[in-house]
Design an enzyme around this catalytic site. Structure first.
Site, PDB file in Angstrom:
ATOM      1  N   ALA A   1       5.638  -8.733   1.281  1.00 47.57           N
ATOM      2  CA  ALA A   1       6.082  -9.659   1.880  1.00 47.57           C
ATOM      3  C   ALA A   1       5.118 -10.627   2.498  1.00 47.57           C
ATOM      4  O   ALA A   1       5.212 -11.823   2.234  1.00 47.57           O
ATOM      5  CB  ALA A   1       7.182  -9.237   3.410  1.00 47.57           C
ATOM      6  N   HIS A   2       3.969 -10.264   2.997  1.00 50.89           N
ATOM      7  CA  HIS A   2       3.147 -10.945   3.769  1.00 50.89           C
ATOM      8  C   HIS A   2       2.330 -11.895   2.694  1.00 50.89           C
ATOM      9  O   HIS A   2       1.509 -12.818   3.204  1.00 50.89           O
ATOM     10  CB  HIS A   2       2.122 -10.328   4.839  1.00 50.89           C
TER      11      HIS A   2
ATOM     12  N   THR B   1       0.680  -1.129   0.082  1.00 57.15           N
ATOM     13  CA  THR B   1       0.074   0.033   0.029  1.00 57.15           C
ATOM     14  C   THR B   1       1.070   1.202  -0.190  1.00 57.15           C
ATOM     15  O   THR B   1       0.834   2.292  -0.807  1.00 57.15           O
ATOM     16  CB  THR B   1      -0.905  -0.067   1.425  1.00 57.15           C
TER      17      THR B   1
ATOM     18  N   CYS C   1     -16.641  -5.034   2.211  1.00 56.36           N
ATOM     19  CA  CYS C   1     -17.658  -4.737   3.437  1.00 56.36           C
ATOM     20  C   CYS C   1     -17.164  -3.597   3.907  1.00 56.36           C
ATOM     21  O   CYS C   1     -16.144  -3.530   4.491  1.00 56.36           O
ATOM     22  CB  CYS C   1     -17.504  -5.996   4.015  1.00 56.36           C
TER      23      CYS C   1
ATOM     24  N   ASN D   1      -6.172  -9.857  -7.387  1.00 58.92           N
ATOM     25  CA  ASN D   1      -6.117 -10.611  -6.099  1.00 58.92           C
ATOM     26  C   ASN D   1      -7.345 -11.262  -5.788  1.00 58.92           C
ATOM     27  O   ASN D   1      -7.487 -12.287  -5.139  1.00 58.92           O
ATOM     28  CB  ASN D   1      -5.987  -9.408  -4.939  1.00 58.92           C
TER      29      ASN D   1
ATOM     30  N   THR E   1      13.766   4.324  10.148  1.00 56.34           N
ATOM     31  CA  THR E   1      14.612   3.475  10.311  1.00 56.34           C
ATOM     32  C   THR E   1      13.712   2.296   9.521  1.00 56.34           C
ATOM     33  O   THR E   1      12.794   1.922   9.958  1.00 56.34           O
ATOM     34  CB  THR E   1      14.792   3.125  11.822  1.00 56.34           C
TER      35      THR E   1
END
Ligand code: PLP
Length: 393
Positions: free
Chosen positions: A205-206, A77, A332, A156, A244
């Site tokens: 990554a997820h 995002t 939703c 997706n 960081t």
């Protein structure tokens, strides 16, 4: 009294997020021990920096670009929000990009997260099979004003793979640029920025078995440090993204990439067979089921379908109660279930779209999961149809 046995859970929602891979979990835990700030020059800082730079190399080789092209972010995002602005790869002395063309089935992070004035944004329609309408694109690119096209590698919800390289050829011939949200493509299909013709890409990554909270913006052919950073502050990530670096999440991201790349040759056909097995179960229990995007190339792991007359929310809850996690193709918000914008863009009737269920498999999915789904799905359809028949008497 004997304790109730815990119900077996079957997770079939990898496109929402994949379970963390063992290698990624281990890398996250190990990197948590790296005390230093990657920007510090002492030994601890240098050790943390090595972790970050190692993964930068891994992301770069996944996309076929140089390591300096990779900027870490908190997820896709953020990467998409950072990229989609009128100064995308444009130096301060050059004129900004005048138009954003965003494909109608893009993720909300592109549809709503860009930083273009709304009057300069056009929506590229999809064909009924879910792919961008390339004739419309060619016409749009023929109009005045340098354009940036935002086009996913794969959707997706439906898994439909977009003709990115063909779209890139059209956009580039008109002097424009192409940004590709490669979140669902990564780890499932091999690709490179050059083969896609993408000037920049976003990854998360997820979705590939890494931790939540890490992603990357990959600038293949443009210098995104010339543009407008989304997050300002320190000079981290060569000034392109202050803050960081999340060393542990980045380490997990890198381990997940390595695992996906190592497995991909066997995983793609295995997942495709599993998906087809799931589709056979769906058709067996509900011969009138409609599979969305079936005539287009799709990701091997994604099945999106609807059974006429069956509401997705009801079916999803019935499956969840039977221990199976899938998702509905509907968004939703504020308690109101609205049909998916992706299916609407494909011209799917709202009544049918309200039944859209997405089943997505991945690295830990097994034949047993497909059997559990089949049992839960046929039971749910039988009960729902019996309930409707009884109600109709
Ligand atoms: N793009 C696509 C195609 C996605 O599926 C998602 C996740 O839902 C995103 C972008 C956003 O990714 P993240 O969760 O890393 O912000």
């Amino acid at each position: 009294m004997a304790a109730a046995r815990p119900m077996t859970r079957t997770y079939l929602d990898y496109n929402a997020t994949a379970p963390i891979r063992r290698e990624a979990r281990a890398a996250v835990i190990a990197a948590m021990e790296a005390t230093g700030n990657p920007s510090s020059v002492h030994a601890e800082g240098r050790a943390a920096r090595r972790i970050v730079e190692d993964v930068r190399g891994g992301v770069a080789s996944l996309c076929g670009v140089a390591a300096r092209c990779v900027t870490f972010a908190s997820g896709a995002t953020e990467a998409v929000n950072a990229a989609l602005n009128p100064r995308f790869g444009v130096g301060p002395k050059e004129s900004p990009i005048e138009r954003l063309i965003v494909a109608a089935g893009e993720h909300p992070c592109a549809l709503h997260g860009h930083r273009f004035p709304l009057s300069t944004v056009e929506m590229a329609p999809l064909c009924p099979d879910g792919r961008i309408d390339l004739d419309w694109l060619a016409d749009a690119c023929g109009r005045p004003g340098r354009a940036l096209l935002a086009l996913q590698g794969a959707n997706n919800e439906t898994g439909v793979v977009q003709p990115v390289s063909e779209a890139a050829a059209i956009v580039h011939a008109a002097g424009g640029l192409l940004f590709c949200d490669a979140v669902q493509l990564a780890g499932r299909v091999s690709f490179s920025a050059a083969a896609l013709g993408a000037d920049a890409l976003a990854l998360s990554a997820h979705k590939i078995g890494g931790p939540k909270g890490a992603g990357a913006l990959v600038a293949a052919n443009v210098d995104l440090s010339l543009g407008e950073p989304l997050i300002r502050g320190g000079g981290q990530e060569r000034g392109a993204r202050a803050g960081t670096e999340s060393v542990a999440s980045i380490a997990g991201f890198g381990a997940a990439i390595r695992a996906c790349v190592a497995d991909m040759a066997e995983e793609a056909p295995r997942l495709l067979a599993l998906r087809e097995h799931l589709a056979d179960h769906v058709r067996g229990a509900a011969p009138d089921a409609v599979i969305f995007g079936e005539s287009a190339p799709r990701l091997p792991n994604t099945l999106c379908f609807a059974v006429p007359g069956i509401e997705a929310a009801t079916l999803m809850i019935a499956l969840d109660l039977a221990g199976v996690a899938v998702s509905s193709g509907s968004a939703c918000s504020s308690g109101k279930v609205t049909p998916s914008h992706v299916l609407a863009a494909m011209g799917v009737a709202p009544d049918l779209a309200r039944g859209a269920i997405r089943v997505s498999v991945g690295w830990a999915s097994t034949d047993r999961d497909a059997e559990h789904f089949a049992e839960a799905f046929s039971g749910a359809i039988r009960r729902m149809r019996a309930g409707r028949a009884a109600g109709a008497v």
